[in-house]
Motif scaffolding. Sequence first.
Motif, PDB file in Angstrom:
ATOM      1  N   MET A 145       0.843  -1.198   0.000  1.00 34.36           N
ATOM      2  CA  MET A 145       0.000   0.000   0.000  1.00 34.36           C
ATOM      3  C   MET A 145       0.874   1.242   0.000  1.00 34.36           C
ATOM      4  N   LYS A 146       0.656   2.184  -0.936  1.00 36.36           N
ATOM      5  CA  LYS A 146       1.491   3.364  -1.062  1.00 36.36           C
ATOM      6  C   LYS A 146       1.154   4.382   0.012  1.00 36.36           C
ATOM      7  N   ASN A 147       2.170   5.027   0.513  1.00 40.04           N
ATOM      8  CA  ASN A 147       2.034   6.085   1.503  1.00 40.04           C
ATOM      9  C   ASN A 147       2.583   7.359   0.890  1.00 40.04           C
ATOM     10  N   SER A 148       1.850   8.476   1.088  1.00 43.56           N
ATOM     11  CA  SER A 148       2.289   9.738   0.483  1.00 43.56           C
ATOM     12  C   SER A 148       3.643  10.183   1.014  1.00 43.56           C
ATOM     13  N   ASP A 149       4.041   9.669   2.196  1.00 34.49           N
ATOM     14  CA  ASP A 149       5.332  10.039   2.777  1.00 34.49           C
ATOM     15  C   ASP A 149       6.458   9.114   2.338  1.00 34.49           C
ATOM     16  N   ASN A 150       6.129   8.090   1.564  1.00 38.87           N
ATOM     17  CA  ASN A 150       7.161   7.155   1.123  1.00 38.87           C
ATOM     18  C   ASN A 150       8.194   7.853   0.246  1.00 38.87           C
ATOM     19  N   VAL A 151       9.453   7.425   0.383  1.00 35.68           N
ATOM     20  CA  VAL A 151      10.536   7.963  -0.446  1.00 35.68           C
ATOM     21  C   VAL A 151      10.492   7.275  -1.808  1.00 35.68           C
ATOM     22  N   LYS A 152      10.648   8.054  -2.861  1.00 31.20           N
ATOM     23  CA  LYS A 152      10.556   7.521  -4.221  1.00 31.20           C
ATOM     24  C   LYS A 152      11.939   7.175  -4.761  1.00 31.20           C
ATOM     25  N   ILE A 153      12.052   5.983  -5.332  1.00 34.65           N
ATOM     26  CA  ILE A 153      13.313   5.496  -5.909  1.00 34.65           C
ATOM     27  C   ILE A 153      13.035   5.070  -7.350  1.00 34.65           C
ATOM     28  N   LEU A 154      13.872   5.551  -8.269  1.00 36.59           N
ATOM     29  CA  LEU A 154      13.721   5.226  -9.696  1.00 36.59           C
ATOM     30  C   LEU A 154      14.753   4.191 -10.105  1.00 36.59           C
ATOM     31  N   MET A 155      14.297   3.084 -10.716  1.00 39.68           N
ATOM     32  CA  MET A 155      15.177   2.020 -11.204  1.00 39.68           C
ATOM     33  C   MET A 155      15.051   1.973 -12.733  1.00 39.68           C
ATOM     34  N   VAL A 156      16.205   2.088 -13.424  1.00 42.71           N
ATOM     35  CA  VAL A 156      16.210   2.161 -14.894  1.00 42.71           C
ATOM     36  C   VAL A 156      17.062   1.029 -15.450  1.00 42.71           C
ATOM     37  N   ASP A 157      16.451   0.124 -16.215  1.00 39.45           N
ATOM     38  CA  ASP A 157      17.186  -0.990 -16.839  1.00 39.45           C
ATOM     39  C   ASP A 157      16.341  -1.517 -17.979  1.00 39.45           C
ATOM     40  N   ASP A 158      16.972  -1.781 -19.145  1.00 36.96           N
ATOM     41  CA  ASP A 158      16.206  -2.267 -20.285  1.00 36.96           C
ATOM     42  C   ASP A 158      15.856  -3.744 -20.171  1.00 36.96           C
ATOM     43  N   ARG A 159      16.398  -4.426 -19.175  1.00 31.02           N
ATOM     44  CA  ARG A 159      16.095  -5.852 -18.997  1.00 31.02           C
ATOM     45  C   ARG A 159      15.112  -6.027 -17.830  1.00 31.02           C
ATOM     46  N   PRO A 160      13.902  -6.581 -18.082  1.00 29.64           N
ATOM     47  CA  PRO A 160      12.902  -6.739 -17.025  1.00 29.64           C
ATOM     48  C   PRO A 160      13.416  -7.573 -15.857  1.00 29.64           C
ATOM     49  N   GLU A 161      14.262  -8.598 -16.151  1.00 32.14           N
ATOM     50  CA  GLU A 161      14.737  -9.446 -15.059  1.00 32.14           C
ATOM     51  C   GLU A 161      15.612  -8.680 -14.071  1.00 32.14           C
ATOM     52  N   ASN A 162      16.375  -7.692 -14.592  1.00 33.58           N
ATOM     53  CA  ASN A 162      17.205  -6.875 -13.704  1.00 33.58           C
ATOM     54  C   ASN A 162      16.346  -5.987 -12.818  1.00 33.58           C
ATOM     55  N   LEU A 163      15.251  -5.441 -13.391  1.00 35.35           N
ATOM     56  CA  LEU A 163      14.343  -4.609 -12.605  1.00 35.35           C
ATOM     57  C   LEU A 163      13.663  -5.420 -11.509  1.00 35.35           C
ATOM     58  N   ILE A 164      13.315  -6.660 -11.845  1.00 35.33           N
ATOM     59  CA  ILE A 164      12.690  -7.535 -10.836  1.00 35.33           C
ATOM     60  C   ILE A 164      13.665  -7.810  -9.704  1.00 35.33           C
ATOM     61  N   ALA A 165      14.949  -8.049 -10.058  1.00 31.83           N
ATOM     62  CA  ALA A 165      15.964  -8.312  -9.028  1.00 31.83           C
ATOM     63  C   ALA A 165      16.157  -7.108  -8.122  1.00 31.83           C
ATOM     64  N   LEU A 166      16.234  -5.902  -8.726  1.00 34.93           N
ATOM     65  CA  LEU A 166      16.395  -4.678  -7.928  1.00 34.93           C
ATOM     66  C   LEU A 166      15.196  -4.462  -7.011  1.00 34.93           C
ATOM     67  N   LYS A 167      13.988  -4.724  -7.529  1.00 32.19           N
ATOM     68  CA  LYS A 167      12.788  -4.530  -6.738  1.00 32.19           C
ATOM     69  C   LYS A 167      12.752  -5.492  -5.565  1.00 32.19           C
ATOM     70  N   ALA A 168      13.221  -6.737  -5.803  1.00 34.83           N
ATOM     71  CA  ALA A 168      13.241  -7.724  -4.731  1.00 34.83           C
ATOM     72  C   ALA A 168      14.179  -7.306  -3.602  1.00 34.83           C
ATOM     73  N   VAL A 169      15.289  -6.668  -3.965  1.00 36.72           N
ATOM     74  CA  VAL A 169      16.265  -6.243  -2.957  1.00 36.72           C
ATOM     75  C   VAL A 169      15.753  -5.036  -2.176  1.00 36.72           C
ATOM     76  N   LEU A 170      15.121  -4.086  -2.869  1.00 41.13           N
ATOM     77  CA  LEU A 170      14.784  -2.795  -2.259  1.00 41.13           C
ATOM     78  C   LEU A 170      13.340  -2.705  -1.766  1.00 41.13           C
ATOM     79  N   GLU A 171      12.538  -3.756  -1.956  1.00 41.01           N
ATOM     80  CA  GLU A 171      11.134  -3.715  -1.561  1.00 41.01           C
ATOM     81  C   GLU A 171      11.000  -3.349  -0.087  1.00 41.01           C
ATOM     82  N   SER A 172      10.267  -2.301   0.206  1.00 36.44           N
ATOM     83  CA  SER A 172      10.110  -1.845   1.586  1.00 36.44           C
ATOM     84  C   SER A 172       8.848  -1.015   1.689  1.00 36.44           C
ATOM     85  N   GLU A 173       8.223  -1.052   2.863  1.00 40.16           N
ATOM     86  CA  GLU A 173       7.025  -0.250   3.067  1.00 40.16           C
ATOM     87  C   GLU A 173       7.342   1.247   3.101  1.00 40.16           C
ATOM     88  N   ASN A 174       8.631   1.566   3.252  1.00 37.88           N
ATOM     89  CA  ASN A 174       9.039   2.974   3.304  1.00 37.88           C
ATOM     90  C   ASN A 174       9.437   3.524   1.940  1.00 37.88           C
TER      91      ASN A 174
END
Length: 524
Positions: free
Chosen positions: A1-30
């Motif tokens: 669930m998104k919170n308006s106070d959450n910090v925004k992080i941008l991940m840029v990669d042309d390979r979907p598998e790399n984006l999935i890996a980054l998201k798995a590492v950085l996934e956080s409620e914050n």
Amino acid sequence: MKNSDNVKILMVDDRPENLIALKAVLESENYELFSVKSGEEALKYVLKHDFAVILLDVQMPGLNGFETAEIIKKREQSRHVPIIFITAISKANEHVSKGYSKGAIDYLFKPFNPHILKSKVKALVDIYKKQKEIENDRNELEKKTTQLNNDYKNLEHIIADKTNELVMTNKELQASQEHFRKIFQSSPNLMAIRSKEDQRYLNVNKSWTQFTGYDLREVEGKTGDFLHILPNCENMEKVNSPLDLDEGNYNVTITYKTKHNEVREGFLSTESTIINGEACVISVITDVTENIKLEKEISRLDRLNLVGEMAAGIAHEIRNPMTTVLGFLQLSKSEQHKTSPTNDYINLMIEELNRANGIITEYLSLAKDKISHKKVQDLNTVVRALTPLLQAEALMENKNVKLNLSDCPHVYIDEKEIRQLILNIGMNGLEAMEETGVLTIKTYTENEEIVLEIEDEGAGIKEEIISDIGTPFFTTKENGTGLGLAICYSVAQRHSANIDIESNKDGTTFLIRFPKSSVLEVIS
């Protein structure tokens, strides 16, 4: 669930598998994570959102990581956003330096360590939050000042309110100083504050003491050149004062010495400021010693792996003609074949030996340290000299070769190697086309590059194998060795050129891009 106070992080990669890996590492409620697949799409998001950190892949189609970072840093609203480059393509020191020169504050190589990535992002997010707190405090102070000026008109009230304002300002300054102190001490980079007047150390942070081996008490108030910082690039002018007191540096490649005389490498940035009424210089060193060691080790392992793969390929390719020759020699030696081998046997054995010799010759053409005899010359002249050979081959199968050559600056090339490159790609294009097909060779300038374009009207290259093009021993031909295009890529590398491939159902285009800068360096 998104919170308006959450910090925004941008991940840029042309390979979907790399984006999935980054998201798995950085996934956080914050955190609120944004995933995009191109530099162009990243720029659109930067216009709409305020990001705490950007994780940016270097090698992407269209706008690459360096170009995307440069555009982001040119925009006033986004130039302070920290960028971490993540790549697995090039690990040369100059490549890393280029990344930092485009505004990155860190550089991670795939496969990355999840814990290191997570901790670095957390540190940058903490700094971002502190900066936001300071910004909010400053905005709040400005609102209060405006409100006071509007609400009080008489002098007595103005004086009284100004006094209150000064008190509030002092508190805000104290709060800001406390925020700065926390950021200063928690930074993963080496940070030091020195007086411009007498060069003494006023303060160093925890990372500075950990990396250098000095204790704060050993340097505080001292004026010695403890780190012996030296520029690690030839074009850097020597300075009389310590480099960390030379204000205005930005990601300068340097070496420094620790207390135990260990020489380490890093990137130095400096900024002048006023602290407690005293002119000072804040120096920041990003230590990349371990990154460089890891880069060299990965490069060594990659070379070993490539040697193994190529050795297996050569053994496989040469074993076939050798087996044929051995079989005919054994057949000639057998009792029922006491007579000398027939001309057919001899011709076949010679043909197989020539094929083996050709494979070895092409393999040697891949050598990175092969001596090139380069000189500045006209690329169009090289193309025209080779065209009759391609045209003769084309006419045999009712095909045609068309030239579209523009006036271009001369290039610094080895003519024989470029002829081989054009011939290899051109013959491949002719083989890919049906009758009446046209092979078009163009030359032109684009930006700061001289482009050689070879276009065929074949059926195109399947998207799933384009990334394998140029890999030694990879071929789609029944009798191919898989070394022709590998040689082309090796020639391009020796000429500091890049090869791009555009392909669809209507044909394939090879674009060989030569940098103008290489010619200018030779002339100068």
